[in-house]
Design a protein around this motif. Structure first.
Motif, mmCIF file in Angstrom:
data_model
loop_
_atom_site.group_PDB
_atom_site.id
_atom_site.type_symbol
_atom_site.label_atom_id
_atom_site.label_comp_id
_atom_site.label_asym_id
_atom_site.label_seq_id
_atom_site.Cartn_x
_atom_site.Cartn_y
_atom_site.Cartn_z
ATOM 1 N N PHE A 1 1.151 -1.525 -0.426
ATOM 2 C CA PHE A 1 -0.009 -0.150 0.575
ATOM 3 C C PHE A 1 0.903 1.578 -0.196
ATOM 4 C CE2 PHE A 1 -2.039 -2.948 1.927
ATOM 5 C CZ PHE A 1 -3.010 -3.517 1.905
ATOM 6 N N PRO A 2 1.757 1.467 -1.081
ATOM 7 C CA PRO A 2 2.288 2.635 -0.812
ATOM 8 C C PRO A 2 2.204 4.351 -0.948
ATOM 9 C CG PRO A 2 2.310 1.715 -3.392
ATOM 10 C CD PRO A 2 1.335 0.812 -2.350
ATOM 11 N N LYS A 3 0.790 3.889 -1.604
ATOM 12 C CA LYS A 3 0.058 5.058 -1.541
ATOM 13 C C LYS A 3 -0.741 5.706 0.468
ATOM 14 C CE LYS A 3 -1.720 5.535 -6.303
ATOM 15 N NZ LYS A 3 -2.420 5.509 -6.903
ATOM 16 N N LYS A 4 -1.333 4.692 0.451
ATOM 17 C CA LYS A 4 -2.088 5.115 2.153
ATOM 18 C C LYS A 4 -0.590 5.325 2.860
ATOM 19 C CE LYS A 4 -4.104 4.843 5.303
ATOM 20 N NZ LYS A 4 -4.905 6.048 5.969
ATOM 21 N N VAL A 5 0.806 4.467 2.717
ATOM 22 C CA VAL A 5 1.568 5.240 3.764
ATOM 23 C C VAL A 5 2.322 6.170 3.066
ATOM 24 C CG1 VAL A 5 3.869 4.119 4.147
ATOM 25 C CG2 VAL A 5 1.951 2.472 4.066
ATOM 26 N N LEU A 6 2.484 6.712 2.138
ATOM 27 C CA LEU A 6 2.485 8.014 1.208
ATOM 28 C C LEU A 6 1.690 9.328 1.617
ATOM 29 C CD1 LEU A 6 4.670 9.625 0.076
ATOM 30 C CD2 LEU A 6 3.458 9.992 -2.359
ATOM 31 N N LEU A 40 1.040 3.509 11.465
ATOM 32 C CA LEU A 40 1.077 2.954 12.722
ATOM 33 C C LEU A 40 -0.535 3.035 12.635
ATOM 34 C CD1 LEU A 40 3.687 1.692 15.211
ATOM 35 C CD2 LEU A 40 3.147 0.307 12.758
ATOM 36 N N ALA A 41 -0.772 4.434 12.909
ATOM 37 C CA ALA A 41 -2.363 4.647 13.145
ATOM 38 C C ALA A 41 -3.215 4.770 11.810
ATOM 39 C CB ALA A 41 -2.511 5.745 13.775
ATOM 40 N N GLY A 42 -2.568 4.661 10.581
ATOM 41 C CA GLY A 42 -3.654 4.736 9.312
ATOM 42 C C GLY A 42 -3.387 2.498 9.582
ATOM 43 N N ILE A 43 -2.563 2.112 9.624
ATOM 44 C CA ILE A 43 -3.164 0.785 9.752
ATOM 45 C C ILE A 43 -4.588 -0.306 10.426
ATOM 46 C CG2 ILE A 43 -1.651 -1.299 9.897
ATOM 47 C CD1 ILE A 43 1.037 -0.485 9.444
ATOM 48 N N VAL A 44 -3.928 0.511 11.583
ATOM 49 C CA VAL A 44 -4.684 0.291 12.050
ATOM 50 C C VAL A 44 -5.654 1.024 12.171
ATOM 51 C CG1 VAL A 44 -6.329 1.448 14.669
ATOM 52 C CG2 VAL A 44 -3.404 0.669 14.649
ATOM 53 N N MET A 45 -6.236 1.715 10.988
ATOM 54 C CA MET A 45 -8.196 1.915 10.404
ATOM 55 C C MET A 45 -8.239 1.662 9.369
ATOM 56 S SD MET A 45 -9.067 5.002 12.513
ATOM 57 C CE MET A 45 -10.361 4.806 11.304
ATOM 58 N N GLN A 46 -7.358 0.292 8.524
ATOM 59 C CA GLN A 46 -7.984 -0.905 7.886
ATOM 60 C C GLN A 46 -7.977 -1.808 8.373
ATOM 61 O OE1 GLN A 46 -5.952 -0.221 3.989
ATOM 62 N NE2 GLN A 46 -4.370 1.225 5.777
ATOM 63 N N LEU A 47 -8.145 -1.878 9.819
ATOM 64 C CA LEU A 47 -8.619 -2.948 10.265
ATOM 65 C C LEU A 47 -9.894 -4.455 10.066
ATOM 66 C CD1 LEU A 47 -7.358 -2.530 13.852
ATOM 67 C CD2 LEU A 47 -6.231 -4.261 12.217
ATOM 68 N N PRO A 48 -9.450 -5.207 9.915
ATOM 69 C CA PRO A 48 -10.814 -5.479 8.774
ATOM 70 C C PRO A 48 -12.112 -5.818 10.028
ATOM 71 C CG PRO A 48 -9.389 -7.762 10.006
ATOM 72 C CD PRO A 48 -8.778 -5.989 9.787
ATOM 73 N N SER A 49 -12.931 -6.549 10.038
ATOM 74 C CA SER A 49 -14.853 -6.445 10.816
ATOM 75 C C SER A 49 -14.171 -7.614 11.720
ATOM 76 C CB SER A 49 -15.489 -6.213 9.688
ATOM 77 O OG SER A 49 -16.976 -6.616 10.149
#
Length: 302
Positions: free
Chosen positions: A12-17, A205-214
């Protein structure tokens, strides 16, 4: 964990950027201009042994009201007004320079590291709460919880014997003010750059948390707040929760400070021998007290 993070960055390079830019903007536009001048000047004052002289008129207040020496009161005061992680940095520096005792340094760590009034007014109140709650209420709850946290640890540590004015270590005579200024600037830039790295990493890391699955996605805003408070405050404010729940959640996350500030504080204490777990205990108690005060206040404010 590091290989997993690298794999995520490749996927996910765009999200990381985007998350990295958010962290970089926070550091460059808020942390750098607000903390760097205070860091440089504080290093100068400590190196020149000027803190005791400046704080002497207020030593009675610090000793009787907070149970602190003049130097400890200085660390508390700047930690209060300058925000994370200034209180921890000054506490570590004062202890390293033998200006305060180990007991006082541990005590300071439990309540001297707080969000700044500028962060509360501009980000928490206006952006996070949407100006739906009185600013005075937020300030009273936030700083009352910090004071009560210090009081709890003062009672628990039986700090009723007030610190005495002991002779302080003198600055080396061969250190010129020119060298002191140069050292203060370079040390401050090193610390502020290190903080930028932590802020960017925890924004990712906070961005990763926001993509947690249901069903974990339901708790994602709160987990994000525990990871990095600016991202957490934003995500909590965007949820469909009631204003009272948002209010309590945002204040508690701000009082705790997030794992990002825990990492920053650990960086500030590096080489001092002071324990990050002492700081963690203080922040957990602080968040609990802030939550209780919010519960009491939320019922009276719509």
């Amino acid at each position: 964990m590091i290989p997993a993070l690298l794999f995520y960055m490749l996927l996910f390079p765009k999200k990381v950027l985007a998350d990295s830019l958010a962290g970089l903007n926070l550091w460059f536009h808020t942390v750098l201009p607000s903390l760097l001048p205070f860091m440089i000047l504080s290093n100068l004052l400590i190196g020149a042994n000027a803190v005791s002289v400046l704080m002497r008129p207020f030593s009675g207040f610090f000793r009787h009201f907070l149970g602190l020496s003049a130097e400890g009161g200085y660390a508390w005061l700047l930690g209060l007004f300058c925000g994370f992680p200034m209180g921890a940095r000054l506490t570590g520096t004062m202890y390293r320079e033998k200006k305060i005792s180990r007991d006082e340094a541990d005590y300071l760590l439990t309540f001297a590291n707080q969000s700044s009034p500028m962060f509360l007014s501009t980000y928490v109140i206006l952006h996070g709460l949407g100006d739906s709650f009185p600013a005075s209420l937020v300030y009273v709850i936030f700083y009352s919880s910090a004071f009560l946290t210090g009081l709890c640890f003062r009672i628990a540590g039986k700090r009723f014997r007030l610190p005495s004015d002991t002779p302080k270590k003198e600055a080396p005579e061969q250190t010129s003010y020119g060298n002191l200024l140069d050292t203060s600037i370079m040390n401050s830039f090193e610390v502020i750059t290190r903080l930028g790295g932590y802020i960017i990493l925890f924004s990712i890391l906070a961005g990763i948390v926001m993509q947690l699955p249901s069903p974990l996605c339901t708790a994602a805003p709160f987990l994000s707040g525990l990871t990095e408070i600016t991202t957490g405050i934003h995500t909590i404010s965007q949820t469909a929760l009631s204003p009272q729940i948002k209010f309590i959640s945002i204040i508690c996350c701000t009082a705790f400070g997030g794992l990002s500030t825990v990492a920053q504080t650990s960086c500030m204490l590096n080489g001092t021998g002071l324990s990050i777990f002492t700081y963690l205990k203080g922040k957990l108690v602080n968040a609990c007290i802030a939550g209780l005060l919010c519960l009491l206040a939320a019922g009276f404010v719509v």
